[in-house]
Design a protein around this motif. Structure first.
Motif, PDB file in Angstrom:
ATOM      1  N   LYS A 584     -27.614   4.050   8.620  1.00  0.00           N
ATOM      2  CA  LYS A 584     -28.049   2.772   8.053  1.00  0.00           C
ATOM      3  C   LYS A 584     -27.553   1.625   8.914  1.00  0.00           C
ATOM      4  O   LYS A 584     -28.283   0.666   9.173  1.00  0.00           O
ATOM      5  CB  LYS A 584     -27.518   2.625   6.624  1.00  0.00           C
ATOM      6  CG  LYS A 584     -27.862   1.287   6.005  1.00  0.00           C
ATOM      7  CD  LYS A 584     -27.252   1.133   4.622  1.00  0.00           C
ATOM      8  CE  LYS A 584     -27.552  -0.260   4.070  1.00  0.00           C
ATOM      9  NZ  LYS A 584     -26.949  -0.474   2.736  1.00  0.00           N
ATOM     10  N   VAL A 588     -29.745  -1.236  10.759  1.00  0.00           N
ATOM     11  CA  VAL A 588     -29.507  -2.671  10.548  1.00  0.00           C
ATOM     12  C   VAL A 588     -29.386  -3.378  11.893  1.00  0.00           C
ATOM     13  O   VAL A 588     -29.915  -4.490  12.078  1.00  0.00           O
ATOM     14  CB  VAL A 588     -28.247  -2.879   9.686  1.00  0.00           C
ATOM     15  CG1 VAL A 588     -27.825  -4.354   9.695  1.00  0.00           C
ATOM     16  CG2 VAL A 588     -28.489  -2.428   8.254  1.00  0.00           C
ATOM     17  N   TYR A 592     -31.799  -6.439  13.095  1.00  0.00           N
ATOM     18  CA  TYR A 592     -31.357  -7.747  13.578  1.00  0.00           C
ATOM     19  C   TYR A 592     -31.958  -8.044  14.950  1.00  0.00           C
ATOM     20  O   TYR A 592     -32.399  -9.174  15.221  1.00  0.00           O
ATOM     21  CB  TYR A 592     -29.832  -7.786  13.650  1.00  0.00           C
ATOM     22  CG  TYR A 592     -29.293  -9.073  14.221  1.00  0.00           C
ATOM     23  CD1 TYR A 592     -29.259 -10.231  13.465  1.00  0.00           C
ATOM     24  CD2 TYR A 592     -28.822  -9.131  15.535  1.00  0.00           C
ATOM     25  CE1 TYR A 592     -28.766 -11.428  13.990  1.00  0.00           C
ATOM     26  CE2 TYR A 592     -28.340 -10.308  16.079  1.00  0.00           C
ATOM     27  CZ  TYR A 592     -28.306 -11.447  15.290  1.00  0.00           C
ATOM     28  OH  TYR A 592     -27.834 -12.636  15.822  1.00  0.00           O
ATOM     29  N   ASP A 621     -20.349   2.359   8.458  1.00  0.00           N
ATOM     30  CA  ASP A 621     -21.081   1.424   9.333  1.00  0.00           C
ATOM     31  C   ASP A 621     -20.158   0.387   9.948  1.00  0.00           C
ATOM     32  O   ASP A 621     -20.601  -0.664  10.393  1.00  0.00           O
ATOM     33  CB  ASP A 621     -22.189   0.718   8.545  1.00  0.00           C
ATOM     34  CG  ASP A 621     -21.640  -0.110   7.397  1.00  0.00           C
ATOM     35  OD1 ASP A 621     -20.437   0.020   7.078  1.00  0.00           O
ATOM     36  OD2 ASP A 621     -22.417  -0.895   6.808  1.00  0.00           O
ATOM     37  N   SER A 624     -20.860  -1.178  13.508  1.00  0.00           N
ATOM     38  CA  SER A 624     -22.154  -1.843  13.770  1.00  0.00           C
ATOM     39  C   SER A 624     -22.008  -2.970  14.786  1.00  0.00           C
ATOM     40  O   SER A 624     -22.847  -3.126  15.685  1.00  0.00           O
ATOM     41  CB  SER A 624     -22.722  -2.392  12.468  1.00  0.00           C
ATOM     42  OG  SER A 624     -22.938  -1.363  11.537  1.00  0.00           O
ATOM     43  N   SER A 649     -18.961  -4.541  10.199  1.00  0.00           N
ATOM     44  CA  SER A 649     -20.398  -4.325  10.044  1.00  0.00           C
ATOM     45  C   SER A 649     -21.062  -5.691   9.880  1.00  0.00           C
ATOM     46  O   SER A 649     -20.377  -6.707   9.696  1.00  0.00           O
ATOM     47  CB  SER A 649     -20.691  -3.443   8.832  1.00  0.00           C
ATOM     48  OG  SER A 649     -20.355  -4.134   7.636  1.00  0.00           O
ATOM     49  N   PHE A 650     -22.376  -5.729   9.956  1.00  0.00           N
ATOM     50  CA  PHE A 650     -23.084  -6.988   9.712  1.00  0.00           C
ATOM     51  C   PHE A 650     -24.434  -6.679   9.112  1.00  0.00           C
ATOM     52  O   PHE A 650     -24.941  -5.559   9.196  1.00  0.00           O
ATOM     53  CB  PHE A 650     -23.191  -7.828  11.004  1.00  0.00           C
ATOM     54  CG  PHE A 650     -24.056  -7.219  12.074  1.00  0.00           C
ATOM     55  CD1 PHE A 650     -25.373  -7.642  12.252  1.00  0.00           C
ATOM     56  CD2 PHE A 650     -23.567  -6.243  12.935  1.00  0.00           C
ATOM     57  CE1 PHE A 650     -26.169  -7.097  13.246  1.00  0.00           C
ATOM     58  CE2 PHE A 650     -24.350  -5.700  13.929  1.00  0.00           C
ATOM     59  CZ  PHE A 650     -25.665  -6.128  14.093  1.00  0.00           C
ATOM     60  N   ASN A 651     -25.035  -7.712   8.504  1.00  0.00           N
ATOM     61  CA  ASN A 651     -26.339  -7.523   7.877  1.00  0.00           C
ATOM     62  C   ASN A 651     -27.449  -7.931   8.836  1.00  0.00           C
ATOM     63  O   ASN A 651     -27.196  -8.350   9.969  1.00  0.00           O
ATOM     64  CB  ASN A 651     -26.418  -8.281   6.551  1.00  0.00           C
ATOM     65  CG  ASN A 651     -26.196  -9.775   6.723  1.00  0.00           C
ATOM     66  OD1 ASN A 651     -26.457 -10.343   7.796  1.00  0.00           O
ATOM     67  ND2 ASN A 651     -25.711 -10.425   5.669  1.00  0.00           N
ATOM     68  N   GLN A 652     -28.683  -7.844   8.402  1.00  0.00           N
ATOM     69  CA  GLN A 652     -29.817  -8.115   9.284  1.00  0.00           C
ATOM     70  C   GLN A 652     -29.934  -9.596   9.655  1.00  0.00           C
ATOM     71  O   GLN A 652     -30.686  -9.955  10.562  1.00  0.00           O
ATOM     72  CB  GLN A 652     -31.121  -7.644   8.637  1.00  0.00           C
ATOM     73  CG  GLN A 652     -31.192  -6.136   8.483  1.00  0.00           C
ATOM     74  CD  GLN A 652     -32.556  -5.664   8.048  1.00  0.00           C
ATOM     75  OE1 GLN A 652     -33.350  -5.193   8.876  1.00  0.00           O
ATOM     76  NE2 GLN A 652     -32.847  -5.797   6.765  1.00  0.00           N
ATOM     77  N   ASP A 655     -24.654 -11.854   9.606  1.00  0.00           N
ATOM     78  CA  ASP A 655     -23.380 -12.169   8.957  1.00  0.00           C
ATOM     79  C   ASP A 655     -22.471 -10.945   8.990  1.00  0.00           C
ATOM     80  O   ASP A 655     -22.851  -9.864   8.536  1.00  0.00           O
ATOM     81  CB  ASP A 655     -23.606 -12.588   7.500  1.00  0.00           C
ATOM     82  CG  ASP A 655     -24.468 -13.831   7.397  1.00  0.00           C
ATOM     83  OD1 ASP A 655     -24.245 -14.762   8.177  1.00  0.00           O
ATOM     84  OD2 ASP A 655     -25.378 -13.851   6.528  1.00  0.00           O
ATOM     85  N   GLN A 657     -19.585  -8.491   7.902  1.00  0.00           N
ATOM     86  CA  GLN A 657     -19.116  -8.072   6.581  1.00  0.00           C
ATOM     87  C   GLN A 657     -17.789  -7.312   6.687  1.00  0.00           C
ATOM     88  O   GLN A 657     -17.474  -6.730   7.720  1.00  0.00           O
ATOM     89  CB  GLN A 657     -20.174  -7.179   5.924  1.00  0.00           C
ATOM     90  CG  GLN A 657     -21.532  -7.846   5.807  1.00  0.00           C
ATOM     91  CD  GLN A 657     -22.632  -6.881   5.439  1.00  0.00           C
ATOM     92  OE1 GLN A 657     -23.525  -7.207   4.687  1.00  0.00           O
ATOM     93  NE2 GLN A 657     -22.597  -5.675   5.996  1.00  0.00           N
TER      94      GLN A 657
END
Length: 773
Positions: A584, A588, A592, A621, A624, A649-652, A655, A657
């Motif tokens: 996952k 992601v 991005y 994750d 990432s 980790s980061f989001n799409q 940002d 996390q």
């Protein structure tokens, strides 16, 4: 971006004032205290407690300390319990409940009463009056027997005499206990009787009548004694009508067995027979508060009691005096504490416990004899009413594995509460925990300095894994105090220095696997670069757990880019070495990239990513950001720093996390870059800003941070990580703000966009995209 300093990562200093030191005053234990108080205040039999908590949170010791010395609970009936002989159904002993202290008093008075009756009966049997009366009974029988003998002789003479002799058994019938025929009369009687059998019957009747008269004399003698003595005994227990009735049955039984008693006392024995004794099963004379019983091994016999056997002439025998109580008996009228892990070992014990709670009775059964041949005369004790509160203390794993789905168990344990593994580092919690630690130090016979308790509170935050939390696992700190005691010695006060030495010594004992890993890096068996720059190569941070010890370790993430249409290729996923969350994270990253660089044209690149020298399954994750930086470096051909490592980790949307185990990861990379510090080179870690509060680093790492030999940057956006990795190792980022990094990242992104545009143009010249169905 934020550059962290010593105070951001060192062992925190908590403000505290000495408090009460009651574990159940901690906010982590407040639910447990409320659950126990609620259960004890409700009279319903099914409001028992299942208390769930991790190891070392004082779930057992704190619970028992909290329960002990409580006032008696009104709705719980606290009694002494006796088993007494059932004179009507021999092998079903009767149970009697009396007020605390009355059981022992009854046992003593019963023994005294029976012994006194026996002693007086012995004296009466040996008295001159009784002897004279007994002799008169036998003389009267002798006279009657002489009369019968003369009648038979005359009848024999009238019939002309007989030829048959008197048999020996008739001779025995003529004897009475106080005399027998003289030899001359026996000789004269031979051959005179025509019907000896008839004479035997008459002689037997005379003897039986004499024996009955003698027994009646003994019975009346005993009855006079009992009548005289019974009131002084039974009147003392007048409030207990059942006991008074049993005393009447006892007296009746003694009169019924007067022959046996007479034989005993004539033989010189005044010991109380078993049937006239009391089995004081439960004695609560010395228990002023609520009985709190911990049963560490809840087998059936330990919980419900057992019947013991004695060896007698090669065989085994038993009686009601060998009935032994179980923990349920001892806790009756109070509280029973059980360990769920021990209880779960035998499902039949759980079923028996549920049955006892359902029926409200404690029944003693010989489970080990089930399926075997019944044993004659084995007692079947009368069940005892159950009035108890049960607290089962369990780990989360045991509860959810064995009890959470048991509807019948939940019906009897309606109150459930959990002990939190940690708690806010509030002034109240710090005061209570500080007092607990002070008491622990003094309990071990030590003096201490204030900074010792301060250090222990700080290490509690390290155990909890956050600077603003305290760990409820204070038993780990108690163990640390014992270890530090050996270092400080008996004459010195315990201080911060001894605490830290003991802490580091404990870590050293457990870090063999970590040291082997560091040796592998030093020997270059594991390829980790911590100097200079490289393209498409980033140090990610992972965590390995060995038993209860976890340590961080760097892992190289590499990327190789080329023209193509596949986008990001996760080698771990292709080889089935990645978990779902790791895949996952890779998706992601690709999302991005497409949103950032592919909005106006298709992305025409292939970029494979992998964890080098990893042949086990990868989960999570948290790499990432590392994967994204490696991809940017590979596509742009941009060298990136190797003296840094990154976790996050980061989001799409880009940002960054929070991730877990950041303290172990930072300390792990610090250990791996020891060579850098020897050479005077810098090293550091990039992590999410959301994890700043999770950092409680070893003192050595915090001091290196204060001296500028190690760096930690906290970021909010993935572009910041790209910009930091793109700077030269010699660059000073102390004065660099977020805007500077944003501008640098924008330049790198422009370069990335240009390279992808060139990839796309080249791909268009050589080939068209495959059909997408």
């Amino acid at each position: 971006m934020q550059s962290l300093g010593y105070t951001d990562v060192s062992i925190p200093q908590h403000r505290w004032e000495p408090g009460i030191g009651d574990v159940f005053n901690l906010s982590s234990h407040i639910r447990a205290r409320q659950a126990i108080d609620l259960a004890l205040s409700i009279s319903g039999p099914d409001f028992n407690v299942i208390l769930i908590g991790d190891e070392n949170v004082g779930r057992m010791t704190a619970t028992i300390d909290y329960l002990r010395y409580r006032r008696p609970i009104e709705h719980l009936v606290r009694q002494d319990w006796l088993y007494l002989q059932n004179f009507w159904v021999e092998h079903e002993p009767r149970a009697f409940g009396v007020s605390p202290g009355e059981g022992r008093r009854f046992e003593e008075h019963l023994t005294h009463y029976v012994k006194r009756v026996f002693t007086m009966f012995k004296a009466a049997l040996e008295s001159e009056i009784h002897r004279v009366r007994l002799e008169e009974i036998y003389r009267e029988a002798e006279r009657e027997l002489d009369s019968k003998r003369r009648q038979l002789r005359r009848g024999n003479d009238r019939n002309g005499g007989g030829k048959r002799g008197t048999p020996k058994k008739m001779e025995a019938a003529l004897r009475l206990s106080h005399g027998e025929e003289d030899a001359d009369e026996k000789t004269a009687s031979r051959g005179l009787f025509e019907n000896p059998t008839e004479f035997e019957e008459e002689a037997g009747k005379i003897k039986a009548s004499a024996e009955y008269a003698a027994t009646e004399l003994d019975r009346k003698t005993l009855e006079v004694i009992i009548t005289k003595e019974r009131c002084s005994f039974s009147d003392q227990f007048a409030p207990y009508q059942d006991l008074c009735n049993w005393i009447d049955d006892l007296n009746t039984d003694m009169l019924s067995n007067v022959t046996t008693i007479a034989r005993l006392v004539r033989d010189g024995s005044v010991d109380v027979p078993v049937r006239y004794r009391a089995n004081l099963l439960i004695d609560q004379t010395d228990n002023d508060g609520v009985p709190v019983i911990l049963e560490p091994n809840p087998t059936y016999e330990n919980l419900f009691g057992a019947i013991e056997y004695r060896r007698q002439q090669g065989s085994f025998e038993t009686d009601f005096s060998l009935i032994r109580p179980g923990s349920l008996h001892r806790a009756n009228g109070g509280i029973l504490v059980l360990r769920a892990e021990s209880l779960a070992k035998d499902d039949s014990v759980i079923d028996a416990l549920k049955a006892a709670l359902r029926d409200g009775m404690i029944a003693i059964e010989e489970r080990h004899r089930m399926g075997s041949m019944p044993v004659a005369a084995t007692p079947r004790p009368q069940p005892i009413p159950l009035s108890v509160k049960i607290i089962v203390i369990s780990s989360p794993a045991t509860f959810y594995q064995h009890f959470s789905d048991d509807t019948e168990f939940r019906a009897h344990f309606k109150i459930r509460a959990e002990i939190d593994p940690d708690m806010p580092a509030s002034v109240e919690n710090a005061a209570t925990l500080g007092a607990i630690l002070q008491r622990a130090i003094m309990r071990h016979g030590m003096r201490y300095t204030t900074d010792a308790v301060d250090c222990l509170l700080g290490l509690s935050s390290k155990i909890a894994g956050r600077r603003d939390l305290l760990s409820a696992r204070f038993e780990l700190l108690d163990d640390l105090i014992r270890e530090a005691q050996r270092i400080a010695g008996p004459s010195n006060a315990l201080s911060r220095d001894e605490i830290l030495i003991a802490w580091n010594a404990r870590r050293h004992r457990n870090r063999r696997a970590e040291e082997r890993f560091l040796e592998s890096i030093a020997r270059r068996h594991i390829a980790i670069t911590t100097e200079g720059t490289a393209i498409g190569q980033v140090n990610a941070l992972t965590v390995r757990e060995v038993g209860d010890y976890a340590f961080g370790r760097p892992s190289r993430v590499s990327a190789r880019a080329s023209i193509g249409w596949k986008g990001v290729v996760n080698i771990e996923h292709v080889t089935q070495l990645s978990g779902r969350s790791q895949q996952k994270g890779a998706l992601v990253v690709e999302g991005y990239l497409r949103g950032q660089f592919g909005r106006l044209r298709p992305l025409s690149f292939d970029c494979s990513i992998t964890f080098e020298q990893n042949y086990g399954r990868i989960e999570g994750d948290s790499a990432s950001v590392a994967e994204f930086v490696a991809i940017i470096s590979a596509v742009c051909g941009m060298p990136i720093r190797q003296d840094l490592a990154v976790t996050g980790s980061f989001n799409q949307l880009g940002d960054v996390q929070a991730v877990g185990d950041v303290t172990e990861k930072v300390e792990g990379f610090y250990e791996a870059t020891e060579g850098n510090r020897r050479k005077g080179l810098l090293s550091g870690v990039i992590l999410p800003s959301a994890n700043i509060g999770d950092l409680v680093l070893a003192e050595e790492v915090a001091e290196a941070l204060a001296q500028g030999r190690f760096k930690i940057w906290a970021i909010d956006r993935v572009e910041e990580a790209v910009a930091i990795f793109a700077t030269l190792p010699s660059a000073d980022l102390s004065d660099c703000d977020t805007h500077d990094l944003t501008r640098q990242a924008a330049a790198i992104y422009a370069r990335m966009d240009a390279n992808l545009a060139q990839f796309s143009e080249t791909q268009r010249l050589y080939d068209s995209p495959p059909f997408q169905g």
